[in-house]
Design an enzyme around this catalytic site. Sequence first.
Site, short mmCIF file in Angstrom:
data_model
loop_
_atom_site.label_atom_id
_atom_site.label_comp_id
_atom_site.label_asym_id
_atom_site.label_seq_id
_atom_site.Cartn_x
_atom_site.Cartn_y
_atom_site.Cartn_z
N GLU A 246 5.29 4.59 6.68
CA GLU A 246 5.21 3.20 7.15
C GLU A 246 5.30 2.33 5.92
O GLU A 246 4.36 2.28 5.13
CB GLU A 246 3.87 2.96 7.85
CG GLU A 246 3.70 3.68 9.16
CD GLU A 246 4.59 3.11 10.25
OE1 GLU A 246 5.10 1.98 10.10
OE2 GLU A 246 4.79 3.82 11.23
N CYS A 280 2.54 -6.35 6.07
CA CYS A 280 3.84 -5.65 6.09
C CYS A 280 4.77 -6.28 7.10
O CYS A 280 5.97 -6.40 6.86
CB CYS A 280 3.61 -4.18 6.40
SG CYS A 280 2.68 -3.89 7.89
P1 NAD Z 1 1.67 1.37 -2.75
O1 NAD Z 1 2.96 2.02 -2.37
O2 NAD Z 1 1.52 0.87 -4.13
O3 NAD Z 1 0.45 2.38 -2.54
C1 NAD Z 1 0.15 2.93 -1.29
C2 NAD Z 1 -0.74 4.15 -1.50
O4 NAD Z 1 0.01 5.16 -2.16
C3 NAD Z 1 -1.97 3.90 -2.38
O5 NAD Z 1 -3.05 4.58 -1.82
C4 NAD Z 1 -1.57 4.50 -3.70
O6 NAD Z 1 -2.65 4.93 -4.49
C5 NAD Z 1 -0.74 5.68 -3.24
N1 NAD Z 1 0.19 6.19 -4.25
C6 NAD Z 1 0.73 5.56 -5.32
N2 NAD Z 1 1.57 6.39 -5.97
C7 NAD Z 1 1.56 7.56 -5.31
C8 NAD Z 1 2.22 8.81 -5.49
N3 NAD Z 1 3.10 9.01 -6.50
N4 NAD Z 1 2.00 9.80 -4.60
C9 NAD Z 1 1.15 9.61 -3.56
N5 NAD Z 1 0.49 8.45 -3.34
C10 NAD Z 1 0.69 7.44 -4.20
O7 NAD Z 1 1.44 0.25 -1.66
P2 NAD Z 1 0.27 -0.85 -1.64
O8 NAD Z 1 0.57 -1.85 -2.69
O9 NAD Z 1 -1.04 -0.19 -1.61
O10 NAD Z 1 0.50 -1.50 -0.22
C11 NAD Z 1 1.40 -2.54 0.02
C12 NAD Z 1 2.64 -2.00 0.70
O11 NAD Z 1 2.28 -1.36 1.91
C13 NAD Z 1 3.60 -3.12 1.10
O12 NAD Z 1 4.92 -2.70 0.84
C14 NAD Z 1 3.36 -3.25 2.59
O13 NAD Z 1 4.43 -3.80 3.29
C15 NAD Z 1 3.12 -1.83 2.96
N6 NAD Z 1 2.41 -1.75 4.24
C16 NAD Z 1 3.08 -1.25 5.32
C17 NAD Z 1 2.46 -1.18 6.54
C18 NAD Z 1 3.16 -0.59 7.74
O14 NAD Z 1 2.47 -0.19 8.66
N7 NAD Z 1 4.46 -0.50 7.78
C19 NAD Z 1 1.14 -1.62 6.68
C20 NAD Z 1 0.49 -2.14 5.57
C21 NAD Z 1 1.14 -2.19 4.35
#
Ligand code: NAD
Length: 500
Positions: A246, A280
């Site tokens: 997502e 998002c």
């Molecule tokens: P992010 O991608 O930076 O991090 C998301 C998660 O992934 C965090 O827990 C982070 O620690 C983890 N992570 C980072 N690197 C990783 C790796 N190499 N392997 C595994 N896990 C790793 O995103 P964010 O800044 O926390 O969140 C914002 C983003 O989330 C925005 O793009 C937003 O649109 C999206 N979002 C989407 C939805 C949806 O349902 N589609 C809902 C909420 C947020």
Amino acid sequence: MSSLPSPPRATDGTTFDVRSPVDGAVLGAHPVHGPAEVREAVRRSRAAARRWAAAGWDGRRAALLAWKRSLARRMDEVAEAVAAETGKPVHDARAEVLLALVHLDWAARNARRVLGRRRVPSGPAAFGRRALLAYRPVGVVGVIGPWNYPVHTPMGSIGYALAAGNGVVFKPSELTPGVGELLASSFADAVPAEFADLFLVVTGFGGTGSALAESGVDKVAFTGSPGTARKVAEVCARTLTPLLAECGGKDAVLVGADADLEAAANAIVWGAMANAGQTCAGVERVYAVASVHGDLVERIVRKARELTPGRHYGPMTLPSQLAVVERHLKEALAGGAHAPLGGPESLRAPYVHPVVLVGVAEDAAAMREETFGPVVAVNAVRDLAEAVERANASPYALGAAVFTGTREEGLAVAERLTAGGVSVGSVLGYAAVPSLPFGGTGESGYGRVHGAEGLRAFASARSITVRRRAGGGTDLMSFATSREAAERMVELGRKLHAWR
Ligand code: NAD
């Protein structure tokens, strides 16, 4: 009531501090869990999942509803934890918790209906066999979550995965580990002690998330940015671990000539500015037909001007996002856009005041990439056909909204959009309907959470046939059937298909 499960500990003693995005105050220290601790959490969850399976549909439903009631009673405590770590106002955090309760309730009450064993038609080629479809849990689901809705978003996977019979190990964002820990401890508090290990939390940064993806979990449910989703997908690919992704959005609102502009402006301002635009499926682009564009922009500006950061929405939770918002604004303005409200001076860390842009070039970052700030671009289009074309031209396809003179026209436009969810006459309307799946395509990821699809996402279909009686009908799957009888059967089938 059960005692809390002992959380997995970081053996190397490494912890990290979480700070308030409002004033930088340290809110708490949390362990950085490494691969060994993550694997241990998965092992414990898997052991509890066996007891969870034995509890049956009724036992699981009762436990999940007990958890839901407990979360509802503790709503203020949870909302305050969310508000502290994200900076969002407590009333927004309470609404977020409510949304999670609605979904948890639905998942708990509908799991058996959606996933329970049922008969399906056998069809003429399997005459004499009863066909049954059943779903079994995948095992342990690794949930990796973002910070912007640290309860609602991961719960869209956690609640549905548990209801489908799985264990869950959750890696919350490094910005919101306290909320994640509170979710897990509230679960352990509310359910019978034998299930306390079913839902565990591991904390840390990307490395902990990566360790979870390669820990041997049976599925990963990731919510975050598309860049991180790609990294997680690479790790999952090594072990063929299925992934639900997502990711972000660049959602558009389409406004027709006969739309109720007041309603559209209200919805757009809320969709774009609530949670400081860190949603998002928040509104980032608006395409309004030229005849109403000016009027709509005026209304949006008037309403957005009344918003006070710190009261109506919080700060940029992720400090580095300010630079992204600034780049998008400056590039849009340099490319010929005009800002009837705000501009680069709207960035006053940690807050961003509302910004409205018009006439933004379609290839500008502000129209192509996720801005994730309280910024909305309102462009004029010839007609709704052009609005659809531009809305669909995005690499993202998560949500969209349509405002038209009639509902029928709105529905017709909705069906031409590539977005995974469309609201007619409102924004984000689908997110509050638990029976509707949520998710997107392209850069917005793949797979669905919520609704029946969201339950099936964490289950594996099992097909069963039961032969009703020996000797009835012609069995094509037996050498005991004579060649002539088998050929007669095949020819009959061929004729049937050639005819109907
Ligand atoms: P992010 O991608 O930076 O991090 C998301 C998660 O992934 C965090 O827990 C982070 O620690 C983890 N992570 C980072 N690197 C990783 C790796 N190499 N392997 C595994 N896990 C790793 O995103 P964010 O800044 O926390 O969140 C914002 C983003 O989330 C925005 O793009 C937003 O649109 C999206 N979002 C989407 C939805 C949806 O349902 N589609 C809902 C909420 C947020």
